[in-house]
Structures are given as structure tokens and as C-alpha cells.
Scaffold this motif. Sequence first.
Motif, PDB file in Angstrom:
ATOM      1  N   THR A 315       0.847  -1.209   0.000  1.00 57.26           N
ATOM      2  CA  THR A 315       0.000   0.000   0.000  1.00 57.26           C
ATOM      3  C   THR A 315       0.875   1.248   0.000  1.00 57.26           C
ATOM      4  OG1 THR A 315      -1.292  -1.279   1.582  1.00 57.26           O
ATOM      5  CG2 THR A 315      -2.095   0.921   1.083  1.00 57.26           C
ATOM      6  N   LEU A 316       1.863   1.161   0.916  1.00 52.11           N
ATOM      7  CA  LEU A 316       2.757   2.318   1.041  1.00 52.11           C
ATOM      8  C   LEU A 316       3.522   2.580  -0.250  1.00 52.11           C
ATOM      9  CD1 LEU A 316       4.208   1.939   4.637  1.00 52.11           C
ATOM     10  CD2 LEU A 316       2.942   3.892   3.774  1.00 52.11           C
ATOM     11  N   ARG A 317       3.924   1.484  -0.887  1.00 52.65           N
ATOM     12  CA  ARG A 317       4.675   1.623  -2.143  1.00 52.65           C
ATOM     13  C   ARG A 317       3.860   2.415  -3.151  1.00 52.65           C
ATOM     14  NH1 ARG A 317       7.257  -4.222  -2.472  1.00 52.65           N
ATOM     15  NH2 ARG A 317       9.203  -3.774  -1.385  1.00 52.65           N
ATOM     16  N   ASN A 318       2.562   2.013  -3.243  1.00 51.96           N
ATOM     17  CA  ASN A 318       1.688   2.717  -4.183  1.00 51.96           C
ATOM     18  C   ASN A 318       1.606   4.204  -3.839  1.00 51.96           C
ATOM     19  OD1 ASN A 318       1.194   0.248  -5.348  1.00 51.96           O
ATOM     20  ND2 ASN A 318      -0.756  -0.063  -4.265  1.00 51.96           N
ATOM     21  N   GLU A 323       3.539   9.856  -4.290  1.00 47.41           N
ATOM     22  CA  GLU A 323       4.294  10.945  -3.626  1.00 47.41           C
ATOM     23  C   GLU A 323       5.587  11.254  -4.382  1.00 47.41           C
ATOM     24  OE1 GLU A 323       4.180  12.886  -0.645  1.00 47.41           O
ATOM     25  OE2 GLU A 323       2.029  12.420  -0.643  1.00 47.41           O
ATOM     26  N   ARG A 324       6.248  10.105  -4.830  1.00 55.37           N
ATOM     27  CA  ARG A 324       7.522  10.264  -5.527  1.00 55.37           C
ATOM     28  C   ARG A 324       7.337  11.060  -6.804  1.00 55.37           C
ATOM     29  NH1 ARG A 324       9.620   4.785  -6.152  1.00 55.37           N
ATOM     30  NH2 ARG A 324       9.797   4.769  -3.905  1.00 55.37           N
ATOM     31  N   LEU A 330       8.102  18.324  -8.440  1.00 56.45           N
ATOM     32  CA  LEU A 330       8.524  19.479  -7.645  1.00 56.45           C
ATOM     33  C   LEU A 330      10.040  19.670  -7.732  1.00 56.45           C
ATOM     34  CD1 LEU A 330       6.301  19.068  -4.480  1.00 56.45           C
ATOM     35  CD2 LEU A 330       6.230  20.964  -6.070  1.00 56.45           C
ATOM     36  N   ARG A 331      10.751  18.547  -7.645  1.00 56.83           N
ATOM     37  CA  ARG A 331      12.215  18.627  -7.698  1.00 56.83           C
ATOM     38  C   ARG A 331      12.691  19.167  -9.039  1.00 56.83           C
ATOM     39  NH1 ARG A 331      13.372  13.493  -4.767  1.00 56.83           N
ATOM     40  NH2 ARG A 331      13.497  14.200  -2.614  1.00 56.83           N
TER      41      ARG A 331
END
Length: 759
Positions: A315-318, A323-324, A330-331
Motif C-alpha cells: 500500500t505504502l509503495r503505491n 508521492e515520488r 517538484l524537484r
Amino acid sequence: MNSANTNSRSGLMQPGTIAGKSSGLPQPSRSKSVTQAPETRKTGTSTTSRSATGTTRVHTRANSTSTRSASTASRSGHFSSTVGYGARPPAAGTVPRSQSSLGTRKPAGQSITRPATSLDTHDEEPAGSVLGKRKGAEWDQDTREKTMEEFFNAFVSRVSQAGQESFGLKETVELYKTRVSELEASRKEGTEANLLLRVELETMKSQLSKADDALKDAQRDHEIAMDDIDQKQRVETETMRQENKKQLEALKAQHQDEVREITRRFERELDDEKAMRHREVNQMTSQTALDTQRTRIELETKDREIATLQGDLQTLRNEMERERKSNLDLRQNLDTASTNSVTLESSIRALKARIEFLESGREEQSQAFEQINQRMMDAAAETEETKEKLRKEETLRRKLHNQVQELKGNIRVFCRVRPPLKEESVTSVAQIQYPDESEDSKEISIIGPEEKSSLGAVSRKNSNFSYDRVFGPSTQNAEVFEEISQLVQSALDGYNVCIFCYGQTGSGKTHTMSSLDGMIPRAVHQIYATAQQLEEKGWTYTMEGNFVEVYNENLNDLLGNADELDKKKHEIRHDMQRCKTIITDITTVRLESPEMVESLLKRAAANRSVAATKANERSSRSHSVFILKLIGQNSVTGERSEGTLNLVDLAGSERLSHSGATGERLKETQNINRSLSCLGDVISALGQGREGAHIPYRNSKLTYLLQFSLGGNSKTLMFVMVSPLQAHLAETLTSLKFATKVHNTHIGTAKRQARVRDS
Ligand SMILES: Nc1ncnc2c1ncn2[C@@H]1O[C@H](COP(=O)(O)OP(=O)(O)OP(=O)(O)O)[C@@H](O)[C@H]1O
């Protein structure tokens, strides 16, 4: 007659008078009487023996003469005494002194022949006188007559001579009389003067004696006064001595009291310190034991956790991927801006050099300057655009986060079952099942005790409950916190968050909330970490903490003075416009570092233990509320956020009927039950969602205190804590039912339906 009388009085005879008389008198008898008188006086006895008749006459004469002589003597005596008293007559040489009958002296050189008186002794009588002859041997009549004649003649001449003398004497007497009267007067004067002087003397004496008396009186008074003063001084000295003694004794007593008080205080403090240290040791021992147990459980559950984590990881990966991507964008923007900025800087440097080089060509110079200026402005605009994008990203993140929280429900219920403690035997543990443990972990089943039907069939009643999350006995605080960390983030974003721990005594509320790795310290640590990250985005946070207790419907300051607990009154005031709650006279601590929270928790625990009558009693019998105010200010955007995180450890929820409480304990239990029931009523009223509906916040201190953190835009999480023991089953079921009621409440936009299954 007068002169005769006077002469008779003075004892002297006038010459004439005597001569006249002598002619009338018979001579013998006259001579007899004259001659007889001295004799009578000298030899009275012998004369009487010679002639009786003559003797009688002579006696008469003698008597008469004697009378006169006596009278004269008396007068002469008086005179002599008067003259002799001081005023003497003139000198014998000038004034002839009269011959008194008493005179024995014969003034020397006197010219006047002295007359012979009857009283004279006749010492100078001539040898040839009659008397001289009488003493002689021969004695006859003729001779005798002759002699008498002669004698008479001599006598007469003598009398006449004496008369003359008498006259002179009379004058002298008159002189003397005058003198005597003068002297008498002067004597009188003298006497009077003397009397006056005596009177004066007497007066003086009496005055003197009075003065003497007065002096004595004065002396006596003075002595009395001195004695009085002495006495008074002695009394005063004695009084002062007594007073001083009393004061000294009072001071001594006071001093002893103070010493006793200080000793008592020190002993009390020492006892407190000992008790605290003892508690700390116990806590550390139990903590160590817990840690050991926890490590063991951790090892046992490691594999299970890995499996769970793998799912979570996916879940977090998704999420991370998303986010990435956004971060990458943004980066990239940031990199472009940075590159632009670097390029611009190098351009500026180059252009500066060029400006110098092109100083001669004014037109080229101004063109080049404009170009540089344009580039710089472009770069600045680009940087600003990037920053704006970042800010929008943050605002968007906040919005999305809130939406996620809302979707999860503004009121959530978690259930946590604590593990059995060492001292609790395995047989005493109730049967509790977790049907979806490997999936969502939202369900819990309580297997009731065996019950026999009237037909003899044995059955068990199962009670199933479903919540937002159920934590089994092996769950650690860290895992629990993960679930609530997003709510803490909401508080940082400016929302009011309320996290309750509800359950019976000993079910694990304090362990979850206030233990050293409980929700409170973890929340504070997370807030610090997040606040630091947000600093990059222009956010600065200040954090202020209060720790209060509601005991018997009274508010106490757990960070204040322990002695003031249950004594000092604190009031709750609401600022309805700004939706802010103010507690009067409360201790507010500014949390400068996450480590500070530990000392705060310790202080609160120490204060509660001072107020406790039995160990652990106070925390079970009162609600504690840790209030963390988070004020954020964005220096770039000017945004401001004010959120409050309330972490509430509720009092034991056991029912009155089960507790068997009496007296003070009964009052406590009634207050606890009333406030918990009020909490249920408030949540229920909020769940009905009617706009403007009455919410009974005021019915209890706890709900009134949390008015702005319950309902509205706030987020609420309730932990229902469960004891695994069979003996607590009834209370467990009551708690779970209450939690279900809360779970079924819909606050905010999210709506959910909880499931309660009975089989
Ligand atoms: N999850 C857990 N893991 C290990 N031990 C626990 C857990 N939960 C509670 N305990 C232990 O159980 C005992 C009772 O817990 P706790 O004091 O937190 O209960 P409580 O509900 O706060 O009680 P009270 O209402 O009396 O304050 C404590 O010794 C605590 O350490």
C-alpha cells in the motif's frame, strides 16, 4: 497721822514726831521700852525673869516695834530686792544711803551720823554709856538717874539729829522712790519687752519646731516617696523580668514549634522522596520486566508483523509512488529554478565584466543591461512560481489529508485488548477471538461463559463487535500510534483532535496513553519532527501544554502545586467567537523540546500520587486530560493555524452495581458514571447531526472542557480498552457496547455503518 503712818511703815521716825511723843510719855517707861527692845531681841528670856509687869509692857512695845520692824524689813526687803534686781541707786558718794533696819553695812566716810534704831546692834556704843555701865560692877539709883538723864539728853539730841537725817533721808527716799518708779517702769517695759521677746522666742521656737516638724514630715514624705519609687521600680523590674521571661518562653516555644514543623516537613518530604524513589524503582522493575516480556513477544510476533508489513508495504509503495511522482515534479521545478538561478548568477558576473568592458559603448551597454535585467526578472519570477507551486502543494496536501481523515470518519473507535499479566493465571483469561486478524483487524468476538439450558444443553453466548481497528494483546504502543499519527498531523494542520481511552480499571488505559512509550510522548515527538520539516516550508510552531484532572466534578491542575489539588478552584471559560477554551489559574508549560514531555508526565504522576489515598487509586478514579496547543505561523504565506490535541485518560468505567462502593468511593463512582454517560450523550447528540441542535456539553466538567474538541470540525478517536480476564467479562461487554454506540455515531462528512453481530 499720815506721816506717822508713813514712818511707821518705813520703820523710820520723824524727829519732831518722836520729840513730841517723848514729852508725853513717862521717861522710865520710854527709856525702858527703848533700851529693852534690843535686849529683848538679844536676851529675851533673861529680861522676862527680872520683872513681870515690865516684861509685859516691854513685850507690847517690843511687839509693836517688831511689827514695825517686820513691816520695815518687809519694805526694805522689797526695795532691796527691787533695786538689787538691776537698777542700782546713785553712787553712795553722791546720794546718802538710808539706813534700813536690815542694813548691816556702814558706808565708808559717811558724814551723817547714823541714828540708832531699835534694830541696831550698837556696836560703836561708847564705853561709858548706861548699857556699858550695866555691865559694870557698881549700880545705884542716882547714878542711874543721872546716866538716864544723860542718856536721854543724848537720845534727844540724837533724835533731833536723826530727824534732820530723816528729812535728808526722806528726800533721798523720794529720789529713790522716783528712781524706783522709773526703774519699775523700765522694769515693766523690760518685762514687757522681755515678755514680747519671750513670746517672740516662743513663736520662733514654735515656728522652729513647726519647721522642724515640717522638715521631719518632708523627710518622712521623701522617704515614703523613695520607698514607693523603690517599690514601684522593684515591681516594674519584676514585671519586666516576668514579661521578658514569658517572651523568652514564647520565643522558645515558637522556635521549638518551627523546628518541629521543619523536622516534620523534612520527614514528610523525605517520606515522599522515598515513596517516589520506591515507586520509580518499582516502575523501573516492572518496566524492565515489561521490556523483557515485550522483547519476547516482539520476537514471537516478528514474523506476523513482517507479513502484515509486507501488505502495508505494498500500500505504502503505491502511495510512495504517487508521492515520488509529485516530488519528482517538484524537484524538477526546483532544479530548473536552481539552474536558472545559477545561470543567472554566472550571467550577472559575466555581464558585470562586460559592463566594464563596454563602458565606452553606451548603447551596447544599456542593451546588455536590459538583457541582464530581463533575465534576472525572469529567473526571480520563475523562482517565485516554483515556491508558489510548493506552497500550493502543501495546502493541497493538507486538504487531501483532511479529506482522507474525513473519509475515515471524524469519530473513530479503536479497540485494544491488553495481554494477561504475569500474576494473572491462564485459566482466568476469557476467550476472546479476532475473526479478521489477518485482514483488516476490525472485529472482536467475546465468547461468553458456558450456560446450561433447561433441557441440559450447554451453550456459550458469543458477542461480536466491529470497530475501525482492533488491536490484540500482542500489539505494541508503536503500532497503535501509527494508526493515530495521522490525527496528530491533523492537529498540526490546525484541527482540534480528541483521543480518549475508555475502559474499566486495569484494562490498560494509562499504559496506552501516558506510559513512557504511550500516545502522549509519541505524539509530542512526532509533532516536533513534523514541525521541523515544515520549517522549510515557512512554518514555525509553538507548543504549549496543560495537564488537568477532573476528579469528583472538580478541575485540578496536575502541573501545579500538589498541595492545591482539590483545593484551588479552576474555571472553564469559552471564547465562542474564536472557539477557544481557557482554564483559569492553570499552569501552562511551553514545550521547548520533546524530552520535556517526560518530566511533565512525571510531575503529573507525582501530583496524583500525593493526592491518592491508596496506590493507583487516584488515576483510576479521575479523568486526566493532556492538552497540547499547536500554533503555527507561515512567514511566507502569512497563513496561521491553531490546533489542539487532547489526550484523555478516562477514569475506570466499572458500573456502580459491580463496584460495591460506599461512602466517598460511592460518590466518586457516581461522578465517574455520570460524566461518562454525559460523554456518551454528547457524542450521541453530535451524531444526530441536526444543525443548531442542543449538545449537552454543560452536563459534565469533562464534556464542557472538551466542547470545541468534540464535534464540529474536530476529530475524535476513542480507544476502548479491554481486560482479557474472565472475571471482567461483564464490564468488558458493557464497555464494548458503549464503544459500538459511539462508533455508530456519524460526525462530519464521512458516514459509516458499523456492524454488531450476535450469534
Ligand atoms: N498492552 C499492554 N501490554 C503490557 N502490559 C499492559 C498493557 N496494557 C496494560 N498493561 C499493564 O496492565 C496493568 C494495568 O494497566 P493500566 O494501569 O494502564 O490500566 P488502567 O486502565 O489505566 O487502570 P486505571 O484505570 O486503574 O488507571 C499495568 O500494570 C500495565 O502495565
